[in-house]
Write a protein that holds these residues in place. Structure first.
Motif, PDB file in Angstrom:
ATOM      1  N   VAL A 110       0.869  -1.183   0.000  1.00 20.96           N
ATOM      2  CA  VAL A 110       0.000   0.000   0.000  1.00 20.96           C
ATOM      3  C   VAL A 110       0.903   1.229   0.000  1.00 20.96           C
ATOM      4  CG1 VAL A 110      -1.855   1.241   1.178  1.00 20.96           C
ATOM      5  CG2 VAL A 110      -1.715  -1.268   1.363  1.00 20.96           C
ATOM      6  N   SER A 111       0.734   2.109  -0.969  1.00 18.12           N
ATOM      7  CA  SER A 111       1.577   3.301  -1.065  1.00 18.12           C
ATOM      8  C   SER A 111       1.155   4.326  -0.017  1.00 18.12           C
ATOM      9  CB  SER A 111       1.453   3.925  -2.450  1.00 18.12           C
ATOM     10  OG  SER A 111       0.168   4.517  -2.618  1.00 18.12           O
ATOM     11  N   PRO A 112       2.057   5.231   0.369  1.00 13.57           N
ATOM     12  CA  PRO A 112       1.669   6.309   1.287  1.00 13.57           C
ATOM     13  C   PRO A 112       0.478   7.118   0.777  1.00 13.57           C
ATOM     14  CG  PRO A 112       4.055   6.188   1.138  1.00 13.57           C
ATOM     15  CD  PRO A 112       3.521   5.241   0.104  1.00 13.57           C
ATOM     16  N   ALA A 113       0.421   7.350  -0.519  1.00 14.80           N
ATOM     17  CA  ALA A 113      -0.699   8.110  -1.085  1.00 14.80           C
ATOM     18  C   ALA A 113      -2.025   7.397  -0.845  1.00 14.80           C
ATOM     19  CB  ALA A 113      -0.485   8.342  -2.574  1.00 14.80           C
ATOM     20  N   HIS A 114      -2.023   6.063  -0.960  1.00 15.98           N
ATOM     21  CA  HIS A 114      -3.252   5.309  -0.727  1.00 15.98           C
ATOM     22  C   HIS A 114      -3.644   5.326   0.742  1.00 15.98           C
ATOM     23  CE1 HIS A 114      -2.842   3.715  -4.832  1.00 15.98           C
ATOM     24  NE2 HIS A 114      -4.103   3.354  -4.714  1.00 15.98           N
ATOM     25  N   VAL A 115      -2.653   5.328   1.632  1.00 15.32           N
ATOM     26  CA  VAL A 115      -2.953   5.428   3.062  1.00 15.32           C
ATOM     27  C   VAL A 115      -3.655   6.744   3.366  1.00 15.32           C
ATOM     28  CG1 VAL A 115      -1.943   5.659   5.366  1.00 15.32           C
ATOM     29  CG2 VAL A 115      -1.088   3.901   3.810  1.00 15.32           C
ATOM     30  N   VAL A 116      -3.109   7.827   2.856  1.00 17.27           N
ATOM     31  CA  VAL A 116      -3.689   9.148   3.120  1.00 17.27           C
ATOM     32  C   VAL A 116      -5.074   9.266   2.507  1.00 17.27           C
ATOM     33  CG1 VAL A 116      -3.396  11.625   2.761  1.00 17.27           C
ATOM     34  CG2 VAL A 116      -1.419  10.216   3.367  1.00 17.27           C
ATOM     35  N   GLN A 117      -5.239   8.774   1.288  1.00 19.86           N
ATOM     36  CA  GLN A 117      -6.554   8.822   0.663  1.00 19.86           C
ATOM     37  C   GLN A 117      -7.560   7.975   1.438  1.00 19.86           C
ATOM     38  OE1 GLN A 117      -7.804  10.741  -1.797  1.00 19.86           O
ATOM     39  NE2 GLN A 117      -5.816  11.781  -1.615  1.00 19.86           N
ATOM     40  N   GLY A 118      -7.101   6.860   1.995  1.00 17.59           N
ATOM     41  CA  GLY A 118      -7.990   6.043   2.809  1.00 17.59           C
ATOM     42  C   GLY A 118      -8.462   6.776   4.052  1.00 17.59           C
ATOM     43  N   ALA A 119      -7.584   7.547   4.650  1.00 17.12           N
ATOM     44  CA  ALA A 119      -7.980   8.336   5.811  1.00 17.12           C
ATOM     45  C   ALA A 119      -9.014   9.390   5.429  1.00 17.12           C
ATOM     46  CB  ALA A 119      -6.752   9.002   6.434  1.00 17.12           C
ATOM     47  N   ILE A 120      -8.802  10.031   4.287  1.00 11.90           N
ATOM     48  CA  ILE A 120      -9.743  11.058   3.826  1.00 11.90           C
ATOM     49  C   ILE A 120     -11.101  10.434   3.519  1.00 11.90           C
ATOM     50  CG2 ILE A 120     -10.217  12.705   1.979  1.00 11.90           C
ATOM     51  CD1 ILE A 120      -7.160  13.158   1.823  1.00 11.90           C
ATOM     52  N   ARG A 121     -11.100   9.319   2.795  1.00 12.96           N
ATOM     53  CA  ARG A 121     -12.366   8.651   2.447  1.00 12.96           C
ATOM     54  C   ARG A 121     -13.103   8.177   3.695  1.00 12.96           C
ATOM     55  NH1 ARG A 121      -9.164   6.179  -1.521  1.00 12.96           N
ATOM     56  NH2 ARG A 121      -9.080   4.283  -0.245  1.00 12.96           N
ATOM     57  N   GLY A 122     -12.349   7.777   4.716  1.00 11.47           N
ATOM     58  CA  GLY A 122     -12.977   7.269   5.929  1.00 11.47           C
ATOM     59  C   GLY A 122     -13.414   8.351   6.897  1.00 11.47           C
ATOM     60  N   GLY A 123     -13.218   9.612   6.524  1.00 10.92           N
ATOM     61  CA  GLY A 123     -13.609  10.703   7.412  1.00 10.92           C
ATOM     62  C   GLY A 123     -12.765  10.780   8.666  1.00 10.92           C
ATOM     63  N   CYS A 124     -11.516  10.334   8.569  1.00  8.82           N
ATOM     64  CA  CYS A 124     -10.619  10.306   9.730  1.00  8.82           C
ATOM     65  C   CYS A 124      -9.865  11.624   9.857  1.00  8.82           C
ATOM     66  CB  CYS A 124      -9.613   9.160   9.593  1.00  8.82           C
ATOM     67  SG  CYS A 124     -10.373   7.523   9.528  1.00  8.82           S
ATOM     68  N   LYS A 125      -9.722  12.089  11.074  1.00 12.34           N
ATOM     69  CA  LYS A 125      -8.942  13.303  11.313  1.00 12.34           C
ATOM     70  C   LYS A 125      -7.459  13.015  11.497  1.00 12.34           C
ATOM     71  CE  LYS A 125     -12.555  16.277  13.221  1.00 12.34           C
ATOM     72  NZ  LYS A 125     -12.924  17.191  14.332  1.00 12.34           N
ATOM     73  N   SER A 126      -7.115  11.729  11.643  1.00  6.27           N
ATOM     74  CA  SER A 126      -5.724  11.384  11.889  1.00  6.27           C
ATOM     75  C   SER A 126      -5.400  10.016  11.316  1.00  6.27           C
ATOM     76  CB  SER A 126      -5.421  11.398  13.393  1.00  6.27           C
ATOM     77  OG  SER A 126      -6.196  10.427  14.067  1.00  6.27           O
ATOM     78  N   ILE A 127      -4.098   9.759  11.197  1.00  4.60           N
ATOM     79  CA  ILE A 127      -3.575   8.422  10.903  1.00  4.60           C
ATOM     80  C   ILE A 127      -2.774   7.997  12.117  1.00  4.60           C
ATOM     81  CG2 ILE A 127      -2.040   7.056   9.440  1.00  4.60           C
ATOM     82  CD1 ILE A 127      -2.648   9.052   7.169  1.00  4.60           C
ATOM     83  N   SER A 128      -3.054   6.800  12.631  1.00  8.59           N
ATOM     84  CA  SER A 128      -2.336   6.262  13.775  1.00  8.59           C
ATOM     85  C   SER A 128      -1.433   5.124  13.316  1.00  8.59           C
ATOM     86  CB  SER A 128      -3.302   5.758  14.846  1.00  8.59           C
ATOM     87  OG  SER A 128      -3.979   6.824  15.475  1.00  8.59           O
ATOM     88  N   TYR A 129      -0.190   5.213  13.679  1.00 13.61           N
ATOM     89  CA  TYR A 129       0.795   4.179  13.379  1.00 13.61           C
ATOM     90  C   TYR A 129       0.884   3.348  14.656  1.00 13.61           C
ATOM     91  CZ  TYR A 129       1.459   7.801   9.906  1.00 13.61           C
ATOM     92  OH  TYR A 129       1.230   8.746   8.924  1.00 13.61           O
ATOM     93  N   THR A 130       0.289   2.148  14.647  1.00 10.27           N
ATOM     94  CA  THR A 130      -0.071   1.490  15.900  1.00 10.27           C
ATOM     95  C   THR A 130      -0.065  -0.022  15.725  1.00 10.27           C
ATOM     96  OG1 THR A 130      -1.836   1.369  17.586  1.00 10.27           O
ATOM     97  CG2 THR A 130      -2.533   1.740  15.333  1.00 10.27           C
ATOM     98  N   TYR A 131      -0.544  -0.734  16.726  1.00 14.11           N
ATOM     99  CA  TYR A 131      -0.624  -2.206  16.793  1.00 14.11           C
ATOM    100  C   TYR A 131       0.758  -2.857  16.935  1.00 14.11           C
ATOM    101  CZ  TYR A 131      -5.280  -1.304  14.816  1.00 14.11           C
ATOM    102  OH  TYR A 131      -6.544  -0.810  14.567  1.00 14.11           O
ATOM    103  N   THR A 132       1.741  -2.424  16.135  1.00 19.07           N
ATOM    104  CA  THR A 132       3.127  -2.831  16.320  1.00 19.07           C
ATOM    105  C   THR A 132       3.938  -1.559  16.532  1.00 19.07           C
ATOM    106  OG1 THR A 132       3.599  -2.786  13.944  1.00 19.07           O
ATOM    107  CG2 THR A 132       2.836  -4.880  14.861  1.00 19.07           C
ATOM    108  N   GLU A 133       5.258  -1.669  16.610  1.00 14.07           N
ATOM    109  CA  GLU A 133       6.074  -0.489  16.894  1.00 14.07           C
ATOM    110  C   GLU A 133       6.389   0.286  15.613  1.00 14.07           C
ATOM    111  OE1 GLU A 133       7.956   2.576  18.017  1.00 14.07           O
ATOM    112  OE2 GLU A 133       6.948   1.256  19.456  1.00 14.07           O
ATOM    113  N   PRO A 134       5.902   1.523  15.473  1.00 11.56           N
ATOM    114  CA  PRO A 134       6.115   2.281  14.234  1.00 11.56           C
ATOM    115  C   PRO A 134       7.567   2.647  13.958  1.00 11.56           C
ATOM    116  CG  PRO A 134       5.022   3.639  15.897  1.00 11.56           C
ATOM    117  CD  PRO A 134       5.018   2.244  16.421  1.00 11.56           C
ATOM    118  N   THR A 135       8.411   2.663  14.977  1.00 13.03           N
ATOM    119  CA  THR A 135       9.812   3.008  14.746  1.00 13.03           C
ATOM    120  C   THR A 135      10.469   2.064  13.746  1.00 13.03           C
ATOM    121  OG1 THR A 135       9.981   3.869  16.995  1.00 13.03           O
ATOM    122  CG2 THR A 135      12.045   3.414  15.856  1.00 13.03           C
ATOM    123  N   ILE A 136      10.055   0.790  13.720  1.00 16.96           N
ATOM    124  CA  ILE A 136      10.721  -0.181  12.857  1.00 16.96           C
ATOM    125  C   ILE A 136      10.377   0.019  11.386  1.00 16.96           C
ATOM    126  CG2 ILE A 136      10.814  -1.868  14.724  1.00 16.96           C
ATOM    127  CD1 ILE A 136       8.640  -3.435  13.072  1.00 16.96           C
TER     128      ILE A 136
END
Length: 336
Positions: A110-136
């Protein structure tokens, strides 16, 4: 696969030094770091999971948990497999420990552009990098965060905080909030998590000092990190950084490799809550116990009930422009 950020090739060898997390792994040619997703190939370090998502869901922001950051909003939550910790109680071990167990890198491209568009389509105010450790998967998270910022989407880390000052410095300009686990004392980190506590504390200090909204979570495990001494040390540290940092003390459920402990008693959470308040923290929350008044936000000055919660649902929120409507006291957070 993408060439990694923050690594050095050591002089007169094919060994590389990874500076992405506080393990600072020295990785010989053909091998991977502790996270199992960064591999040395001929003296160049590669991130093996760039753009590979193992999870993508729309969550209430309260699930992170973030109680003082855009309450009632939704966040697109994404994750890649792997972790730089080996926590014996990990509730997401099936994805966090997968690369260590099978040496494979799973996930949908999944490209970064698709992630951002998914947030917009979902009416999300934020993207959370979660469930696992985002640093990796910092290279990917950073590209997503930069695009999200351009589109007016906030960025949230849910992190174990085991970063370096260099890696924190990469994401801080684009990061709006971070819920950081502060799991216990140094002995707990060594025996249960495979790390140390100091880098986590350093990250909390750095993030807060650089203007990121920070909340801290401690999952309380009976017999391991539930003593008054450990809880007072954690609360005292948070107070020393900023007494407006919300502290979430949450209930453990037996999982993964810790199956011999009971779930956290409600009385233990109440005791931790009192310790936080006595330490001078303005906001302490009891987590994983829907229906407890410890989920609610009260005005630190006049004790007015401001946000009433049930689990991840907000039943009432009367905060107006960051103020208590009863006494006009400031309520710390990001409200709009």
């Amino acid at each position: 696969m993408k060439e990694a950020l923050l690594f050095d090739k050591l002089k007169d060898s094919d060994v590389v030094l990874c500076r992405m997390c506080a393990h600072r792994c020295r990785i010989p040619d053909g091998e991977r770091g502790k996270c199992a997703v960064r591999e040395n190939r001929g003296g160049t370090l590669y991130c093996l999971l760039y753009g590979r998502l193992c999870a993508s869901h729309i969550d209430p922001i309260e699930k992170k948990p973030l109680f003082h950051f855009l309450p009632g909003s939704y966040s697109l939550s994404i994750a890649s497999a792997g972790c730089n910790f080996t926590c014996l109680h990990c509730q997401n071990a099936s994805i966090s420990q997968y690369p260590q167990q099978f040496s494979e890198i799973e996930g949908d491209e999944v490209s970064p552009a698709h992630v951002v568009q998914g947030a917009i389509r979902g009416g999300c105010k934020s993207i959370s990098y979660t469930y696992t450790e985002p640093t990796i998967y910092m290279e990917y998270a950073l590209d997503c965060a930069i695009m999200a910022r351009e589109k007016g989407i906030e960025n949230v880390f849910v992190s174990n905080g085991y970063m370096t000052a260099e890696s924190a410095g990469l994401i801080i300009p684009y990061l709006d909030a971070n819920n950081i686990d502060l799991k216990g004392d140094d002995e707990f980190y060594k025996t249960v998590c495979g790390g140390r506590v100091k880098p986590v504390k350093d990250t909390i200090i750095l993030m807060k000092g650089r203007g990121v909204w920070v909340e801290v979570t401690t999952l309380i495990i009976p017999g391991l990190n539930d003593s008054d001494a450990i809880l007072r040390e954690i609360a005292g540290f948070i107070r020393s950084v900023d007494y407006s940092i919300p502290w979430h003390v949450t209930s453990f459920r037996p999982t993964y490799k810790i199956l011999d402990r009971s779930a956290t008693p409600a009385d233990t959470l109440r005791r931790a809550y009192r310790i936080g308040i006595e330490a001078g923290l303005k906001y302490v929350y009891e987590g994983n116990v829907p229906g407890s008044h410890g989920e609610n936000t009260y005005c630190p000055s006049c004790k007015e009930l401001l946000i009433e919660r049930y689990g991840f649902t907000i039943r009432r929120n009367i905060i107006k422009e960051g103020k208590c409507p009863e006494c006009a006291g400031t309520i710390d957070g990001v409200w709009q």
